[in-house]
Scaffold this motif. Sequence first.
Motif, short mmCIF file in Angstrom:
data_model
loop_
_atom_site.label_atom_id
_atom_site.label_comp_id
_atom_site.label_asym_id
_atom_site.label_seq_id
_atom_site.Cartn_x
_atom_site.Cartn_y
_atom_site.Cartn_z
N HIS A 134 -1.10 -4.56 -7.69
CA HIS A 134 -2.53 -4.34 -7.90
C HIS A 134 -2.83 -4.21 -9.40
O HIS A 134 -3.80 -4.78 -9.89
CB HIS A 134 -2.98 -3.04 -7.22
CG HIS A 134 -3.22 -3.17 -5.75
ND1 HIS A 134 -2.28 -2.81 -4.81
CD2 HIS A 134 -4.29 -3.61 -5.07
CE1 HIS A 134 -2.78 -3.03 -3.61
NE2 HIS A 134 -4.00 -3.51 -3.73
N ALA A 135 -2.00 -3.45 -10.09
CA ALA A 135 -2.26 -3.15 -11.49
C ALA A 135 -2.13 -4.40 -12.35
O ALA A 135 -3.00 -4.69 -13.20
CB ALA A 135 -1.32 -2.06 -11.99
N ASN B 156 0.79 -1.24 0.00
CA ASN B 156 0.00 0.00 0.00
C ASN B 156 0.82 1.28 0.00
O ASN B 156 0.27 2.36 -0.19
CB ASN B 156 -0.94 0.02 1.21
CG ASN B 156 -1.96 -1.10 1.12
OD1 ASN B 156 -2.79 -1.12 0.24
ND2 ASN B 156 -1.83 -2.06 2.03
N ARG B 157 2.11 1.17 0.24
CA ARG B 157 2.89 2.39 0.33
C ARG B 157 4.12 2.38 -0.58
O ARG B 157 5.01 3.20 -0.41
CB ARG B 157 3.34 2.64 1.79
CG ARG B 157 2.22 3.06 2.72
CD ARG B 157 1.72 4.45 2.39
NE ARG B 157 0.67 4.90 3.29
CZ ARG B 157 -0.64 4.68 3.06
NH1 ARG B 157 -1.03 4.03 1.98
NH2 ARG B 157 -1.54 5.12 3.91
N THR B 158 4.18 1.42 -1.49
CA THR B 158 5.30 1.43 -2.44
C THR B 158 4.78 1.32 -3.86
O THR B 158 3.66 0.86 -4.09
CB THR B 158 6.29 0.26 -2.21
OG1 THR B 158 5.65 -0.94 -2.59
CG2 THR B 158 6.76 0.19 -0.77
N VAL B 159 5.60 1.76 -4.79
CA VAL B 159 5.24 1.68 -6.20
C VAL B 159 5.08 0.21 -6.61
O VAL B 159 4.17 -0.15 -7.35
CB VAL B 159 6.31 2.37 -7.07
CG1 VAL B 159 6.02 2.18 -8.55
CG2 VAL B 159 6.35 3.86 -6.74
N PHE B 160 5.97 -0.65 -6.05
CA PHE B 160 5.86 -2.07 -6.37
C PHE B 160 4.47 -2.60 -6.00
O PHE B 160 3.86 -3.36 -6.75
CB PHE B 160 6.95 -2.86 -5.62
CG PHE B 160 6.87 -4.35 -5.85
CD1 PHE B 160 7.41 -4.91 -6.99
CD2 PHE B 160 6.24 -5.18 -4.93
CE1 PHE B 160 7.32 -6.28 -7.22
CE2 PHE B 160 6.15 -6.55 -5.15
CZ PHE B 160 6.69 -7.09 -6.29
N ARG C 226 1.67 -0.94 -5.84
CA ARG C 226 0.68 -0.46 -6.83
C ARG C 226 0.76 -1.32 -8.09
O ARG C 226 -0.25 -1.62 -8.71
CB ARG C 226 0.96 1.01 -7.18
CG ARG C 226 0.87 1.98 -6.01
CD ARG C 226 -0.56 2.22 -5.60
NE ARG C 226 -1.01 1.21 -4.65
CZ ARG C 226 -2.26 1.01 -4.31
NH1 ARG C 226 -3.21 1.71 -4.88
NH2 ARG C 226 -2.58 0.09 -3.44
N TRP C 227 1.98 -1.68 -8.45
CA TRP C 227 2.16 -2.50 -9.66
C TRP C 227 1.53 -3.87 -9.48
O TRP C 227 0.98 -4.44 -10.44
CB TRP C 227 3.65 -2.64 -9.98
CG TRP C 227 4.28 -1.40 -10.55
CD1 TRP C 227 3.62 -0.28 -10.97
CD2 TRP C 227 5.67 -1.16 -10.75
NE1 TRP C 227 4.53 0.65 -11.41
CE2 TRP C 227 5.79 0.15 -11.30
CE3 TRP C 227 6.82 -1.90 -10.51
CZ2 TRP C 227 7.03 0.70 -11.62
CZ3 TRP C 227 8.05 -1.34 -10.83
CH2 TRP C 227 8.14 -0.05 -11.38
N ALA D 169 -1.52 -3.04 -17.90
CA ALA D 169 -0.28 -2.76 -17.18
C ALA D 169 0.91 -2.75 -18.14
O ALA D 169 1.77 -1.87 -18.09
CB ALA D 169 -0.06 -3.80 -16.07
N GLY E 123 3.43 0.58 -19.45
CA GLY E 123 4.86 0.63 -19.21
C GLY E 123 5.29 0.03 -17.89
O GLY E 123 6.43 0.22 -17.46
N ILE E 124 4.40 -0.68 -17.21
CA ILE E 124 4.77 -1.34 -15.96
C ILE E 124 5.55 -2.62 -16.29
O ILE E 124 5.15 -3.37 -17.18
CB ILE E 124 3.49 -1.67 -15.15
CG1 ILE E 124 2.84 -0.37 -14.68
CG2 ILE E 124 3.80 -2.59 -13.97
CD1 ILE E 124 1.48 -0.53 -14.07
N PRO E 125 6.69 -2.86 -15.61
CA PRO E 125 7.47 -4.08 -15.92
C PRO E 125 6.77 -5.32 -15.39
O PRO E 125 7.10 -5.84 -14.32
CB PRO E 125 8.80 -3.82 -15.21
CG PRO E 125 8.48 -2.87 -14.13
CD PRO E 125 7.32 -2.04 -14.58
N ARG F 187 8.81 -8.45 -14.22
CA ARG F 187 9.54 -8.29 -12.97
C ARG F 187 8.59 -8.34 -11.77
O ARG F 187 8.93 -8.89 -10.72
CB ARG F 187 10.29 -6.95 -12.98
CG ARG F 187 11.77 -7.13 -13.30
CD ARG F 187 12.52 -5.86 -13.01
NE ARG F 187 12.30 -4.88 -14.07
CZ ARG F 187 12.42 -3.56 -13.90
NH1 ARG F 187 12.72 -3.06 -12.70
NH2 ARG F 187 12.24 -2.76 -14.91
#
Lengths: 339, 520
Positions: A210-211, A201-205, A207-208, A219, A223-225, A228
């Motif tokens: 979830h996405a 909930n508090r990192t970009v990873f 969010r990724w 996703a 441009g989401i990897p 990875r």
Amino acid sequence: MNETPVLADGPAAAVARPARGGLRKGVAAAAERAGVAGALALLVIVFSVSAPYFLTVDNLLDVARQISVTAILGAGLTLVIMTAGIDLSVGSAVGVTAFVAVRLSVGGAPAAAAVAAALAAGLLVGAVNGVLVARLRLAAFIVTLAALTYLRGLTYVGTDGKTLFSTTLGYAWLGHGTVLGVPVPVVVMVAVFAAGWYLLNRTVFGRWVHAVGGNAEAARLAGIPVRRVLAGVYVLSGLCAGIGGVIASARLQSAVPDLGTGYELSAIAAVVLGGTSLLGGKGSLVGTLAGAAIIGVLVNGLTLLDVSTFYQQIIQGVVIVLAVVLDRLRTRGATEVNP
Amino acid sequence: MAAAPVARPVAGLDGIEKSYHGNPVLRGVSLTLGAGRVHVLAGENGAGKSTLIKILTGVERADRGAVLLDGEPVALAGPRDAGDRGLAVVHQELSLVPELTVADNILLGREPRRRTGRLDRRRARTLAVEALARIGADLDPDARIASLGTGRRQLVEIARALAGRPRLLVLDEPTAALSGEEANLLLGTVEDLRAEGLALLYISHRMEEIARIADDVTVLRDGIVADSMTRAEMTEDRIVTSMVGRPVRDLYRRERSPDQRASEGTAAGRPRLRVRGLRSADVRPASFELRAGEVLGVAGIVGAGRSELGRLIAGADRPDGGTVEVDGAPVDLRGVRGPLAAGIVMLPESRKEQGLFPWLSIADNVCAGTPRGRRAFGRTSPADARAAARPLTESMRVKATGLAQPVGELSGGNQQKVLLARCLARDPSVLVLDEPTRGVDIGAKADIYTLVGEVTRRGVAVLLISSELPEVLGLSDRVLVMRRGEVAAELSGAAMTEENVIRHATGGTAARALPSEVNS
């Protein structure tokens, strides 16, 4: 006359559909809101009334300690299932990492080294799964089912099918110690969930994750990897299995060849009970913790009530089916929200 | 109907009306299908052709009006019921099982059985061979579908539709995916079926096909019958005019003039995007340039390769060859990340399948994959995302209860604005917009057109892929027309007319296109 057949059905269908949809949506919404917490509260009330010893600090801490390994596995699995994947290998990974830790301890390695080696083994298991799923795009079910099998085999080979005892296990405190009266496994469990919550909930990873689970193609185009992220969740699941292996072996002060067998199923049940969708995209670590607690409370309460373990299994199975029904209602509600 | 066929009417539609979510798609459509006649249904994308077929074949129900069989109104319970009553359809997307044989596929769902319930294999094969012979197809009934080309699969599909002994066969753009030779073979089959007395409803945009096989033509436009004619009355001009003839809305024109002036200042300037020989299985080598501040429209019928071209430029699909340059620097086309780094951002064709994360908040949807809303060490929070998304959603005028609202709860127009906000979050230098206003209300459309004007003023080059002709003609400085994977024409200035676009998109003759160019 021409229009009669069409018109007669039109309004009738129009009236019937919203009514049915409304009811279904209502049930789904109620299930979603009250679902896990409500079921847990209900169980606690029932057992508190019927088994006097149930609602005591000692017993509740005991329940928490008993669910700790399953719950930690469930934390890693929540991430995996949120990406619409699955990790069936976590139970066997507990067995093999427990063996690594105990074997090194028996061989004279310091406690910290033994624990670190077990965690590294967990990471390795997860990395292999992750690469096979994300890079080679193999089905997660097959990859981790194979891992379940070969990791168990490795454990049997390592232990030669016999229990490996250690009366002087350096890290036994991780299984038997307490911090301010709270068993260490419970403290570790809480720490894992806190870290997992932060990650999700508090990192970009997070969010990724979830996405990717919500819409992998979107996703990728955003441009989401994606690969990875996928590999990452299996690595984290492997790490959780390593933590679980350390705690389980510390509890037992030994490496049992079939340690962890079936844990993956309890962990998956906890995740699904907690409201994480098997279709990916939606999930909650708090829910998984509550799901694990439901299973723990159920086992503990039924044992206190002298229900035989045979019946306990039946009841657990029914609870899992109910969980999947809840999942179904929830996803049906969700598709109605998104036109 | 003015052009009533002399033949015995087999089926028909009478005053069909249908709306989806309050948007009328069909507004009183009637037509009659006669035995031994090919009735062509023509019309632009979105004219209501697909909905009409769905109603005729029992997939959807009309709000008003009736499906007629032998002159009597019938209530179709569903596609199966329609099939039992002799209405067969061959859909645009093939629906064969690739791993089964030709014979298996032809009899799928109506396999002959022995008394014990076992499959009667010999009889199945006989029936399949009969069905194939009926269309004169030289096909091995034991061949696996996967081993056949698209054209032959289409024939199997027709044989399967005919195996149910229908009285009416509906063919929905059957040649869309076929080569010229395959299409020729298929049209021959259609002619044979007509000679056998079957009633045929044939959906097509292609002028040469219509000229060859049509006995009657009905043109749909905006959900009404714009024109209908018999073969004797039919001319290419009359068909094209009735397909286009809708009054052009001011919406596009009004937005265009200031943009046009603004972009003309920079239009002579540097090329932003240079595409050279870009090709794939669906796109023949395409080469063009796009200058800063310019809007280049891409028109064509569905399946002409427009989206595929856009996806190649944005790195969504891997090209077989060709290069893309942005501001003179070559772009790595092996994935989406190369084009994104070069400033090429795409609004994908399907917002639901390729764009949105329906359960995530508006803020997360805007920031997803972009550098916005992050702090050091990969940290973020809902508040960070909202703060980063707010200026973008405000400039796009997204209507929502708050930025924490799940995007799945928004209307189509607002969802599209959220995706456009994500495009802007990357500060693009080239925007590929694939059907930016599909399924969007008129207010949101106007906002999206305003946005296109704004970004071009800032020097962004826009590639606008659209099926809406007034939109693509009104907003663009130049228009590429694609046909069968190929850039068939580049239109600019006075040549940018709906007639010309349709002619090039459908392969109308160049000789006939000339006079209308002079007229306009």
